[in-house]
Scaffold this motif. Sequence first.
Motif, PDB file in Angstrom:
ATOM      1  N   PRO A 244       0.791  -1.293  -0.014  1.00 14.31           N
ATOM      2  CA  PRO A 244      -0.190  -0.091  -0.093  1.00 14.31           C
ATOM      3  C   PRO A 244       0.841   1.306   0.063  1.00 14.31           C
ATOM      4  CG  PRO A 244       0.075  -0.968   1.994  1.00 14.31           C
ATOM      5  CD  PRO A 244       0.636  -2.038   1.219  1.00 14.31           C
ATOM      6  N   GLY A 245       0.228   2.396  -0.309  1.00 14.67           N
ATOM      7  CA  GLY A 245       0.866   3.787  -0.521  1.00 14.67           C
ATOM      8  C   GLY A 245       0.568   4.219  -1.997  1.00 14.67           C
ATOM      9  N   THR A 246       0.832   5.726  -1.834  1.00 16.29           N
ATOM     10  CA  THR A 246       0.428   6.365  -3.245  1.00 16.29           C
ATOM     11  C   THR A 246       1.543   6.014  -4.228  1.00 16.29           C
ATOM     12  OG1 THR A 246      -0.656   7.891  -2.191  1.00 16.29           O
ATOM     13  CG2 THR A 246       0.210   8.476  -4.330  1.00 16.29           C
ATOM     14  N   LEU A 247       1.367   5.482  -5.267  1.00 17.03           N
ATOM     15  CA  LEU A 247       2.381   5.104  -6.066  1.00 17.03           C
ATOM     16  C   LEU A 247       2.938   6.579  -6.763  1.00 17.03           C
ATOM     17  CD1 LEU A 247       0.931   2.474  -8.246  1.00 17.03           C
ATOM     18  CD2 LEU A 247       2.967   2.203  -6.949  1.00 17.03           C
ATOM     19  N   PRO A 248       4.422   6.627  -6.913  1.00 16.72           N
ATOM     20  CA  PRO A 248       4.969   7.708  -7.559  1.00 16.72           C
ATOM     21  C   PRO A 248       5.034   7.876  -8.695  1.00 16.72           C
ATOM     22  CG  PRO A 248       6.735   6.414  -6.504  1.00 16.72           C
ATOM     23  CD  PRO A 248       5.355   5.627  -6.324  1.00 16.72           C
ATOM     24  N   ALA A 249       3.854   8.296  -9.531  1.00 15.44           N
ATOM     25  CA  ALA A 249       4.032   8.309 -10.994  1.00 15.44           C
ATOM     26  C   ALA A 249       5.156   8.481 -11.845  1.00 15.44           C
ATOM     27  CB  ALA A 249       2.716   9.052 -11.311  1.00 15.44           C
ATOM     28  N   PRO A 250       5.865   9.794 -11.360  1.00 14.04           N
ATOM     29  CA  PRO A 250       6.933  10.039 -12.331  1.00 14.04           C
ATOM     30  C   PRO A 250       7.884   8.929 -12.269  1.00 14.04           C
ATOM     31  CG  PRO A 250       6.298  11.932 -10.745  1.00 14.04           C
ATOM     32  CD  PRO A 250       5.616  10.768 -10.203  1.00 14.04           C
ATOM     33  N   LEU A 251       7.954   8.457 -11.093  1.00 14.24           N
ATOM     34  CA  LEU A 251       9.162   7.388 -10.900  1.00 14.24           C
ATOM     35  C   LEU A 251       8.867   6.196 -11.626  1.00 14.24           C
ATOM     36  CD1 LEU A 251      10.190   7.778  -7.107  1.00 14.24           C
ATOM     37  CD2 LEU A 251      11.158   9.014  -9.075  1.00 14.24           C
TER      38      LEU A 251
END
Length: 398
Positions: A244-251
């Motif tokens: 779980p956790g917000t995915l770091p979209a740019p990464l």
Amino acid sequence: MTDDMRNRPIYLDNQATTPVDPRVLDAMLPYFQARFGNPHSQTHFYGWEAAEAVEVARGQLAEIVNASPEEIIFTSGATESNNLAIKGVARFYKDKKKHLVTCTTEHMCVLDSAFQLEKEGFEITYLPVSRDGLIDLDELRAAIRDDTVLVTIMTVQNEVGVIQPMAEIGAICHEKKVFLHSDAAQAVGKVPVDVKALNIDLLSFTGHKLYGPMGIGALYVGAKPKVRLEPLISGGGQEQGIRPGTLPAPLCVGFGEACRVAAEDMAAENKRLSALRGILFDRLRNGVPGVRLNGDLERRIPGNLNIAFDGVDGESLMAAVPEIAVSSGSACSSEDSDSSHVLSALGLTREQAHSSLRFGIGRFTTEEEIETASARIIDAVKKLRRQSGNDGAIRAAE
Ligand SMILES: *Cc1c(COP(=O)(O)O)cnc(C)c1O
């Protein structure tokens, strides 16, 4: 090349990390600015746009290891992926099984995960390696028990670049019905990795070792046979609740693009790296006596050379060539002066381990840099040996 990149030391530490490829950076930039949405926001365009980009990236990760997109879990890097795979699987099946098999040259994050499991009551077998850095398949076969839940063996060793026989290891684990995990941080993007063909159930990899960004990694978790694991952290259910956790979209986008580029360039790039490594090894061998390769030469990724310079202290050698960025081993343990657990596992003495340097050649290394670096190192080795007075002894021992 920007100004900031001129007049810097020659970078020969591409097993510690790699620079972000300009194509990767270009792909990432919009997701820091206009397309900044939270990929988990489901009520508006910003979220949908970021989510779509993350899913494209997931597909690119899946493709480079021949997995399905739903078998890819994003993490913060290979350290987390290894922890998640090893502790996660062991803890999920703990009521039925309590034994794991790994090997002595694994990355510290694998070994430390194993040590933690020992404290929790699991038993671990640590397979030795021979001088070439490879495990013995008969020893692996003999180590697997009825209560073995997981075998974890790295695909490519980070200090000596040696490639373990994953197909044979996979076949043994498949036959014995034991899950196989591999730390492939140094393998994905460097050598072909096909989780299906190799019978690998879990595979860790990371962005910053293949010209992608730091802080993003992935764990392949096979769906057939289905591998279950206990999450390390609690949260909002993202990544199937496994991470779980917000995915770091740019990464995520950068990691995906890095996989795409690596797969596309792999064959040509490996030829180029092999040629550069050949030049480096030849120059060093011909330039000074007492130059020994650590680990097998053939079963090795093309960008790695790990060399012991007889009678020379590695730290002093590095200090003598500040214009070259190399290392004496893993970046993770380079803060203490203990000798490398990997080189000792290969059978080197403390002194031999301390006389060893790791050269990591990468996508942006030029032939001119290799020529300059080898000339500087040869000069420094000669000088250090003259100073310590064992120049003659090494010549005689050849
Ligand atoms: C770099 C590396 C790791 C750690 O990866 P991070 O993404 O930096 O956490 C683990 N295993 C191997 C073999 C590595 O080379």
